[in-house]
Motif scaffolding. Sequence first.
Motif, short mmCIF file in Angstrom:
data_model
loop_
_atom_site.label_atom_id
_atom_site.label_comp_id
_atom_site.label_asym_id
_atom_site.label_seq_id
_atom_site.Cartn_x
_atom_site.Cartn_y
_atom_site.Cartn_z
N ALA A 1 0.83 -1.21 0.00
CA ALA A 1 0.00 0.00 0.00
C ALA A 1 0.87 1.26 0.00
O ALA A 1 0.52 2.28 -0.61
CB ALA A 1 -0.93 0.01 1.21
N GLY A 2 2.01 1.19 0.70
CA GLY A 2 2.94 2.32 0.73
C GLY A 2 3.83 2.42 -0.48
O GLY A 2 4.62 3.36 -0.59
N ARG A 3 3.74 1.45 -1.38
CA ARG A 3 4.50 1.44 -2.64
C ARG A 3 6.01 1.56 -2.39
O ARG A 3 6.73 2.30 -3.08
CB ARG A 3 4.02 2.56 -3.59
CG ARG A 3 2.53 2.52 -3.86
CD ARG A 3 2.09 3.56 -4.89
NE ARG A 3 2.48 4.92 -4.53
CZ ARG A 3 1.84 5.69 -3.65
NH1 ARG A 3 0.78 5.22 -3.00
NH2 ARG A 3 2.26 6.92 -3.40
N ASP B 1 10.81 7.52 3.31
CA ASP B 1 9.96 7.62 2.13
C ASP B 1 8.61 6.97 2.42
O ASP B 1 7.58 7.41 1.93
CB ASP B 1 10.64 6.93 0.94
CG ASP B 1 12.01 7.52 0.65
OD1 ASP B 1 12.06 8.67 0.17
OD2 ASP B 1 13.01 6.84 0.91
N VAL B 2 8.65 5.89 3.20
CA VAL B 2 7.44 5.22 3.66
C VAL B 2 7.54 5.07 5.18
O VAL B 2 8.57 4.64 5.70
CB VAL B 2 7.27 3.83 3.01
CG1 VAL B 2 6.06 3.11 3.59
CG2 VAL B 2 7.13 3.96 1.50
N VAL B 3 6.48 5.47 5.87
CA VAL B 3 6.39 5.32 7.32
C VAL B 3 5.18 4.45 7.61
O VAL B 3 4.08 4.74 7.13
CB VAL B 3 6.25 6.68 8.04
CG1 VAL B 3 6.21 6.49 9.55
CG2 VAL B 3 7.39 7.61 7.64
N ILE B 4 5.37 3.39 8.40
CA ILE B 4 4.27 2.49 8.73
C ILE B 4 4.03 2.54 10.23
O ILE B 4 4.91 2.19 11.03
CB ILE B 4 4.55 1.05 8.27
CG1 ILE B 4 4.76 1.01 6.75
CG2 ILE B 4 3.40 0.13 8.68
CD1 ILE B 4 5.09 -0.37 6.21
N ASP B 5 2.85 2.99 10.63
CA ASP B 5 2.46 3.04 12.04
C ASP B 5 1.84 1.70 12.40
O ASP B 5 0.66 1.47 12.21
CB ASP B 5 1.46 4.18 12.27
CG ASP B 5 0.87 4.17 13.68
OD1 ASP B 5 1.41 3.46 14.55
OD2 ASP B 5 -0.14 4.88 13.90
N THR B 6 2.65 0.80 12.96
CA THR B 6 2.15 -0.52 13.32
C THR B 6 1.37 -0.49 14.63
O THR B 6 0.72 -1.48 14.98
CB THR B 6 3.30 -1.54 13.45
OG1 THR B 6 4.07 -1.28 14.62
CG2 THR B 6 4.19 -1.52 12.22
N VAL B 7 1.43 0.62 15.35
CA VAL B 7 0.73 0.74 16.63
C VAL B 7 -0.72 1.14 16.39
O VAL B 7 -1.63 0.70 17.10
CB VAL B 7 1.44 1.76 17.54
CG1 VAL B 7 0.74 1.86 18.89
CG2 VAL B 7 2.91 1.36 17.74
N ALA C 1 8.14 11.35 8.32
CA ALA C 1 8.06 11.22 6.86
C ALA C 1 8.91 12.28 6.16
O ALA C 1 8.95 13.44 6.57
CB ALA C 1 6.62 11.34 6.40
N ALA C 2 9.57 11.86 5.10
CA ALA C 2 10.29 12.79 4.24
C ALA C 2 9.29 13.56 3.38
O ALA C 2 8.10 13.21 3.31
CB ALA C 2 11.26 12.02 3.36
N ALA C 3 9.76 14.60 2.71
CA ALA C 3 8.92 15.29 1.74
C ALA C 3 8.41 14.29 0.70
O ALA C 3 9.17 13.43 0.24
CB ALA C 3 9.71 16.40 1.05
N ARG C 4 7.14 14.37 0.40
CA ARG C 4 6.46 13.46 -0.53
C ARG C 4 6.40 12.03 0.03
O ARG C 4 6.23 11.06 -0.72
CB ARG C 4 7.11 13.47 -1.92
CG ARG C 4 7.17 14.85 -2.57
CD ARG C 4 7.70 14.80 -3.99
NE ARG C 4 6.73 14.20 -4.90
CZ ARG C 4 6.86 13.01 -5.46
NH1 ARG C 4 7.95 12.29 -5.23
NH2 ARG C 4 5.94 12.54 -6.26
N GLY C 5 6.51 11.91 1.35
CA GLY C 5 6.46 10.59 1.96
C GLY C 5 5.04 10.03 2.02
O GLY C 5 4.05 10.74 1.92
N ARG D 1 4.10 19.61 2.22
CA ARG D 1 5.14 18.58 2.19
C ARG D 1 4.81 17.45 1.22
O ARG D 1 5.61 16.53 1.04
CB ARG D 1 5.35 18.02 3.60
CG ARG D 1 5.93 19.04 4.58
CD ARG D 1 6.05 18.45 5.98
NE ARG D 1 6.90 17.28 5.98
CZ ARG D 1 6.84 16.32 6.91
NH1 ARG D 1 5.97 16.41 7.91
NH2 ARG D 1 7.65 15.28 6.85
N GLY D 2 3.64 17.52 0.61
CA GLY D 2 3.28 16.50 -0.38
C GLY D 2 3.09 15.12 0.22
O GLY D 2 3.39 14.11 -0.43
N LEU D 3 2.57 15.07 1.45
CA LEU D 3 2.44 13.79 2.14
C LEU D 3 1.16 13.06 1.72
O LEU D 3 0.17 13.67 1.32
CB LEU D 3 2.41 14.01 3.66
CG LEU D 3 3.63 14.73 4.26
CD1 LEU D 3 3.45 14.89 5.76
CD2 LEU D 3 4.91 13.96 3.95
#
Length: 338
Positions: free
Chosen positions: A157-159, A229-235, A246-250, A273-275
Motif C-alpha cells: 500500500a505504501g509502494r 519515504d514510507v512510514v508504517i504506524d504498526t501501533v 516522513a520525508a517530503a512526498r512521503g 510537504r506533499g504527504l
Amino acid sequence: MKALILNERRTVSLVDHPKPEASAPTDVVVRVVQTGICGTDRSVLVGKFPAEPGVVMGHEAVGFVDAVGSAVTAHKPGDRVVINPTLYCGSCPSCLRGHWDFCANKAGTEVGLDLDGAFAEFIRLPERFVHTLPEGMDFDRAVGVEPLACALNNIEAGRLEAGETAVIVGGGPVGVVCAMAARHHGARVLLIEPDPYRQELCRKVFAQDGDGRVTVHTPDEAEPARRGDVVIDTVGSLLEQSLGYAAARGRVVIMGYNSKATATVRPLEILQRGLQIIGAGDYNSQLFPKAIELARWLPLERLVTHRFPLERHEEAFAALAASPGTPYSALKVVLVPE
C-alpha cells in the motif's frame, strides 16, 4: 476440547468447549499445534478493539488437518497447514470486484473476534482458508505467515521501492515482520520502539544478519534528517508522530488497529510537504500464498521468544503487557494446546 474464550469483563477463561466437526462439505478441521498472540488479541483485552463475548479467541494458527468435509480435495488428514483467518464471502459487490479484504459480509466471520478461533485444540474453517505448508518449513516460522501477510499488505500500500528508507513505528512482532519484509524489498529500515526491553529484542533479531540495513532507535534518536519515504504506524495510534518521521512526498501508512485512537493533523503541512496518508485495510487473501512463499526466505522464527500452554494463558498475556501495571517481557508469544 480445551479453549480460551473471551468473557464480558474482557478477560479470557480456559473452558471445555465442543470440538468443531467437518459438518459442511467444504469444512476442514485443524488440530492446532500453536497459535501466536496477535496485537489485536492484546487490544481486545485492554479495551482498544471490540470482540464478541463468548468467542474462542486467536487467529495466527498452524497445525495438522484432523478431518475434512466430503467436497474437500486440497487437503487430507495429517497435512501440515497454516490458517488464513481473513475470511470473505466471495459473492458481495466488493468480493466480485476482487476486493476480498473489503467484503461486505464480515459480520460473524472475524476469526477470534466474532467467529471461534484458534486458542483451542481444534479450529474449523472452509477449505479455501487453509493452506498447505511448504516441505521443510517448521511451525515456528509458519506461525509468522499471517503477520507477514499483514506486513506485505501495508508495504505494498505504501509502494515501497528498493533503495528507499522505511520507518517502522513500533517494535512489536508485526513491526519486526514489517522491518524484515521491507529489508527484503531492498529498503533501508529504521525501526522505532520506546520500550527498552523490546528495543534489545529487536536488536538481537537483526544483529544476526550483520548488514546494518535495519537499525533500532528510540523515538528521541529518530533524527529529522533520517526521514522515511514510507512510514508504517504498526501501533495504530501514532499518526501525528509518523507524519513527523516522513520525508517530503512521503507515504504514511496506518496499520495498527486501535478503535480509540484519534489524531490532529495540519492539512497545510500535508499539502506543502506533499504527504500521503494511506489506510490499507485488511490484506486481500490473494496475498496469503505470496506470504507463504516469502516466508521461505525470512527468519520469522526469530520472533518467537516465549511459548505457554493454554493453561498458563495469564502468564502469556502478562508477558505482552496485557495485564494492568505489567511491562513487556516478550516479543512473540505462542500458545500451545497440551
